[in-house]
Design an enzyme around this catalytic site. Structure first.
Site, mmCIF file in Angstrom:
data_model
loop_
_atom_site.group_PDB
_atom_site.id
_atom_site.type_symbol
_atom_site.label_atom_id
_atom_site.label_comp_id
_atom_site.label_asym_id
_atom_site.label_seq_id
_atom_site.Cartn_x
_atom_site.Cartn_y
_atom_site.Cartn_z
ATOM 1 N N ASN A 2 24.058 44.901 48.477
ATOM 2 C CA ASN A 2 22.621 44.072 49.046
ATOM 3 C C ASN A 2 22.544 44.870 50.106
ATOM 4 O O ASN A 2 23.635 44.879 50.767
ATOM 5 C CB ASN A 2 22.660 42.987 48.842
ATOM 6 C CG ASN A 2 21.515 41.952 49.652
ATOM 7 O OD1 ASN A 2 20.006 42.825 49.051
ATOM 8 N ND2 ASN A 2 21.117 41.361 50.614
ATOM 9 N N HIS A 40 21.067 43.948 54.357
ATOM 10 C CA HIS A 40 20.508 42.834 54.529
ATOM 11 C C HIS A 40 20.221 42.891 55.959
ATOM 12 O O HIS A 40 21.029 43.563 56.604
ATOM 13 C CB HIS A 40 21.757 41.406 54.221
ATOM 14 C CG HIS A 40 21.028 39.960 55.251
ATOM 15 N ND1 HIS A 40 19.655 39.465 54.700
ATOM 16 C CD2 HIS A 40 21.135 39.673 55.995
ATOM 17 C CE1 HIS A 40 20.032 38.298 55.240
ATOM 18 N NE2 HIS A 40 20.120 38.282 56.810
ATOM 19 N N SER A 78 23.588 45.150 57.360
ATOM 20 C CA SER A 78 24.156 45.095 56.926
ATOM 21 C C SER A 78 24.338 45.179 55.320
ATOM 22 O O SER A 78 23.471 44.635 54.387
ATOM 23 C CB SER A 78 24.986 43.368 56.535
ATOM 24 O OG SER A 78 25.411 42.616 58.291
ATOM 25 N N ASP A 109 24.850 36.533 51.268
ATOM 26 C CA ASP A 109 24.934 37.201 52.534
ATOM 27 C C ASP A 109 26.381 36.106 52.492
ATOM 28 O O ASP A 109 26.219 37.199 54.197
ATOM 29 C CB ASP A 109 23.303 36.655 53.148
ATOM 30 C CG ASP A 109 22.267 37.565 52.611
ATOM 31 O OD1 ASP A 109 21.640 38.102 51.767
ATOM 32 O OD2 ASP A 109 21.505 36.983 53.156
HETATM 33 N N1 NHR Z 1 21.169 36.240 45.234
HETATM 34 C C1 NHR Z 1 22.069 36.131 45.348
HETATM 35 N N2 NHR Z 1 22.778 35.335 44.348
HETATM 36 N N3 NHR Z 1 23.525 36.479 46.412
HETATM 37 C C2 NHR Z 1 22.535 37.252 47.481
HETATM 38 O O1 NHR Z 1 23.357 37.110 48.633
HETATM 39 C C3 NHR Z 1 21.449 37.630 47.203
HETATM 40 C C4 NHR Z 1 20.191 37.324 46.249
HETATM 41 C C5 NHR Z 1 19.438 37.647 46.134
HETATM 42 C C6 NHR Z 1 18.946 38.872 47.008
HETATM 43 C C7 NHR Z 1 18.986 39.296 49.249
HETATM 44 C C8 NHR Z 1 18.494 38.854 50.149
HETATM 45 C C9 NHR Z 1 18.684 39.158 52.102
HETATM 46 O O2 NHR Z 1 19.102 40.200 52.251
HETATM 47 C C10 NHR Z 1 19.438 38.803 47.703
HETATM 48 C C11 NHR Z 1 20.886 38.748 48.458
HETATM 49 C C12 NHR Z 1 15.173 36.348 48.889
HETATM 50 C C13 NHR Z 1 15.768 34.856 49.534
HETATM 51 C C14 NHR Z 1 15.107 34.200 49.483
HETATM 52 O O3 NHR Z 1 14.852 33.269 50.443
HETATM 53 C C15 NHR Z 1 17.124 35.075 50.800
HETATM 54 C C16 NHR Z 1 17.972 36.962 51.048
HETATM 55 C C17 NHR Z 1 17.413 37.627 50.381
HETATM 56 C C18 NHR Z 1 16.871 37.743 49.046
HETATM 57 N N4 NHR Z 1 13.882 34.221 48.344
HETATM 58 C C19 NHR Z 1 12.954 33.529 47.908
HETATM 59 C C20 NHR Z 1 13.302 32.917 47.012
HETATM 60 O O4 NHR Z 1 13.335 31.493 46.881
HETATM 61 C C21 NHR Z 1 11.940 34.173 47.788
HETATM 62 C C22 NHR Z 1 11.127 34.484 48.961
HETATM 63 C C23 NHR Z 1 9.979 35.324 48.727
HETATM 64 O O5 NHR Z 1 9.420 35.478 47.496
HETATM 65 O O6 NHR Z 1 9.536 35.968 49.892
HETATM 66 O O7 NHR Z 1 14.043 33.370 45.828
HETATM 67 O O8 NHR Z 1 18.015 39.001 52.825
HETATM 68 C C1 GAR Z 2 14.625 46.187 54.087
HETATM 69 O O1 GAR Z 2 14.342 45.879 55.936
HETATM 70 C C2 GAR Z 2 15.939 44.727 53.860
HETATM 71 O O2 GAR Z 2 16.775 45.319 54.801
HETATM 72 C C3 GAR Z 2 14.753 44.006 53.644
HETATM 73 O O3 GAR Z 2 13.194 44.149 53.490
HETATM 74 C C4 GAR Z 2 13.386 44.908 53.603
HETATM 75 C C5 GAR Z 2 12.997 46.040 52.250
HETATM 76 O O4 GAR Z 2 12.296 47.455 52.662
HETATM 77 N N1 GAR Z 2 15.551 42.646 52.643
HETATM 78 C C6 GAR Z 2 15.537 41.148 53.401
HETATM 79 O O5 GAR Z 2 14.561 40.937 53.965
HETATM 80 C C7 GAR Z 2 16.350 41.006 51.481
HETATM 81 N N2 GAR Z 2 15.643 39.402 52.272
HETATM 82 P P1 GAR Z 2 12.561 48.538 51.749
HETATM 83 O O6 GAR Z 2 11.336 47.941 50.485
HETATM 84 O O7 GAR Z 2 11.019 49.291 52.416
HETATM 85 O O8 GAR Z 2 13.508 48.953 51.050
#
Ligand code: NHR
Ligand code: GAR
Length: 196
Positions: free
Chosen positions: A115, A117, A144, A153
């Site tokens: 991923n 982040h 990262s 994360d």
């Molecule tokens: N899944 C796991 N198990 N572990 C990680 O490290 C993950 C993952 C899924 C996605 C990306 C992550 C980021 O880079 C990622 C890492 C979504 C949320 C979240 O709260 C948090 C972190 C990340 C992606 N999502 C809500 C949910 O209920 C929905 C939010 C929305 O739709 O806008 O899943 O930050």
């Molecule tokens: C990027 O900044 C990525 O790091 C972030 O969303 C943007 C996606 O842009 N990811 C998250 O916030 C995951 N929770 P993109 O669709 O243009 O690649």
């Protein structure tokens, strides 16, 4: 990562600029010839994701799987796994994918799931990273690339980039500065995974 036909499956939710950076780097850096690697598919949990349109224009298999159509996270993840596994992926790349994945999904792709982040982990896991960095008075921010584990994360960090937080920054101006660096480090991290 040895062997030929290293299919990469990229998961997105929105604009897909990191996905596009990886697709373009695969082309310019000749990943097919050097590693037997190609971006085989792009999958979004949102049908309206702009990145799907671009991926289709590039001739890449593009699919949407609407998470709201499933009763549980487990049911969505099972359908997502089935769609991903049609492509026999060597790597599954989350690029702005916004759904938290279940432990069963993470386990299924263990060692193949990464991923990007938008923070300098371990600072600011979760959402609204840029707003939180500005509110905390951080002088630097960044992004990262990390391995995905079932703890959000928290997996091993593979690449990072640092940018300054400037006076007057908003979440929008800071996120744009971070995003330019994401487009450099994510393809680099994926290439390194392909080359080992
Ligand atoms: N899944 C796991 N198990 N572990 C990680 O490290 C993950 C993952 C899924 C996605 C990306 C992550 C980021 O880079 C990622 C890492 C979504 C949320 C979240 O709260 C948090 C972190 C990340 C992606 N999502 C809500 C949910 O209920 C929905 C939010 C929305 O739709 O806008 O899943 O930050
Ligand atoms: C990027 O900044 C990525 O790091 C972030 O969303 C943007 C996606 O842009 N990811 C998250 O916030 C995951 N929770 P993109 O669709 O243009 O690649």
């Amino acid at each position: 990562m040895s062997g030929v036909n290293k299919n990469i499956v990229i998961l997105i939710s929105g604009s897909g600029s990191n996905m596009a950076a990886i697709v373009e780097t695969a082309r310019t850096q000749r990943w097919q010839a050097r590693f037997g690697a190609r971006v085989a598919a792009v999958i979004s949990n949102k049908a309206a994701a702009q990145g799907l349109v671009w991926a289709k224009e590039q001739g890449i298999a593009a699919a949407a799987l609407d998470h709201t159509a499933y009763d549980s996270r487990e049911a969505f993840d099972a359908a997502l796994m089935a769609e991903i596994d049609r492509h026999g992926p060597a790597l599954v790349v989350l690029a702005g994918f916004m759904r938290i994945l279940t432990p069963g999904f993470v386990q299924h792709y263990e060692g193949r799931l990464v991923n990007i982040h938008p923070s300098l982990l371990p600072a600011f896991p979760g959402l609204k990273t840029h707003q939180r960095a500005i509110e905390m008075g951080c002088r630097v921010a960044g992004a990262s690339v990390h391995r995905v584990t079932s703890e959000l994360d928290h997996g091993e960090i593979l690449e990072q980039a640092v940018v300054p937080v400037l006076p007057g920054d908003t979440a929008e101006t800071l996120s744009a500065r971070v995003l330019t660096q994401e487009h450099l480090i994510y393809p680099r991290a994926v290439e390194r995974l392909l080359s080992v």
